[in-house]
Motif scaffolding. Structure first.
Motif, PDB file in Angstrom:
ATOM      1  N   PRO A 199      -2.116 -12.262  -7.205  1.00  0.00           N
ATOM      2  CA  PRO A 199      -2.073 -13.676  -6.839  1.00  0.00           C
ATOM      3  C   PRO A 199      -2.849 -14.008  -5.572  1.00  0.00           C
ATOM      4  N   GLY A 200      -3.048 -13.050  -4.703  1.00  0.00           N
ATOM      5  CA  GLY A 200      -3.773 -13.281  -3.451  1.00  0.00           C
ATOM      6  C   GLY A 200      -4.644 -12.073  -3.169  1.00  0.00           C
ATOM      7  N   THR A 201      -4.445 -11.502  -2.012  1.00  0.00           N
ATOM      8  CA  THR A 201      -5.230 -10.332  -1.641  1.00  0.00           C
ATOM      9  C   THR A 201      -4.569  -9.031  -2.073  1.00  0.00           C
ATOM     10  N   GLN A 202      -3.270  -9.050  -2.334  1.00  0.00           N
ATOM     11  CA  GLN A 202      -2.553  -7.844  -2.723  1.00  0.00           C
ATOM     12  C   GLN A 202      -2.162  -7.904  -4.191  1.00  0.00           C
ATOM     13  N   LEU A 221       2.327  -4.280  -4.088  1.00  0.00           N
ATOM     14  CA  LEU A 221       1.836  -2.942  -3.802  1.00  0.00           C
ATOM     15  C   LEU A 221       1.282  -2.927  -2.380  1.00  0.00           C
ATOM     16  N   PRO A 222       1.224  -1.760  -1.752  1.00  0.00           N
ATOM     17  CA  PRO A 222       0.658  -1.688  -0.402  1.00  0.00           C
ATOM     18  C   PRO A 222      -0.786  -2.178  -0.381  1.00  0.00           C
ATOM     19  N   GLU A 223      -1.216  -2.636   0.771  1.00  0.00           N
ATOM     20  CA  GLU A 223      -2.583  -3.129   0.956  1.00  0.00           C
ATOM     21  C   GLU A 223      -3.573  -2.056   0.520  1.00  0.00           C
ATOM     22  N   GLY A 224      -4.545  -2.437  -0.323  1.00  0.00           N
ATOM     23  CA  GLY A 224      -5.571  -1.512  -0.785  1.00  0.00           C
ATOM     24  C   GLY A 224      -5.225  -0.786  -2.071  1.00  0.00           C
TER      25      GLY A 224
END
Length: 183
Positions: free
Chosen positions: A74-77, A95-98
């Protein structure tokens, strides 16, 4: 008669020396701690995905309903949603970033029939900051296995030759003594 009182304390040089040691130690420890936190978060998320998949299959069998695990961004993650479409949403977790589903992964969702059988077989590949993690879904001798493999990529993008594999057995009515497994 001696009227001078002796004063106790630290000199400026002693304070600067102690502070410089503390700064050097923290500069060495902070990057290690950050890497450990990121690695632990990715490992926890991966184990959570496996546990959610097992729970969805159990729920399908117990309640005779179709369930699925789908990934959205939905966004960056990236987030995953465990649900029985049209009736209930079990969980929604970031989920964790990346960490995200690879574009090369042939499974983007994991779906179960109402009887608990998996609908599509294949590999679900997640990319992390440390490399890729793959869960392989297959039928084997009347039961489903999840085979987890991880590959770490080193600098220069050379794959690490060590491949760690685990099989997580579940939904077994009987286990053959010739089965090889590690859990």
């Amino acid at each position: 008669m001696n009227t001078e009182a002796r004063q106790a304390g630290f000199t400026l040089i002693e304070l600067v020396f102690v502070l410089s040691i503390a700064i050097i130690l923290s500069a060495a420890i902070i990057p290690i701690g950050d890497k450990w936190i990121r690695t632990t978060a990715e490992e926890d998320a991966f184990k959570s995905i496996i546990a959610t998949i097992q729970s969805l299959q159990s729920y399908s069998m117990a309640n005779n309903v179709y369930t699925r695990l789908r990934f959205t961004k939905p966004g960056t993650q990236t987030m995953y949603v465990a649900e029985a479409p049209g009736s209930i949403e079990f969980s929604r977790k970031l989920l964790p970033e990346g960490m995200h589903v690879s574009s090369l992964s042939n499974l983007k969702t994991v779906e179960f029939h109402a009887n608990g059988d998996i609908i599509n077989f294949g590999r679900l590949t997640l990319l992390t900051n440390r490399g890729s993690r793959t869960i392989t879904f297959q039928m084997q001798r009347g039961r489903m296995t999840i085979s987890e493999s991880k590959r770490l990529f080193l600098a220069g993008s050379n794959p690490d030759p060590h491949n760690h594999s685990y099989r997580i057995w579940y939904i077994t009515s009987a286990r053959d003594e010739n089965d090889d497994y590690t859990a």
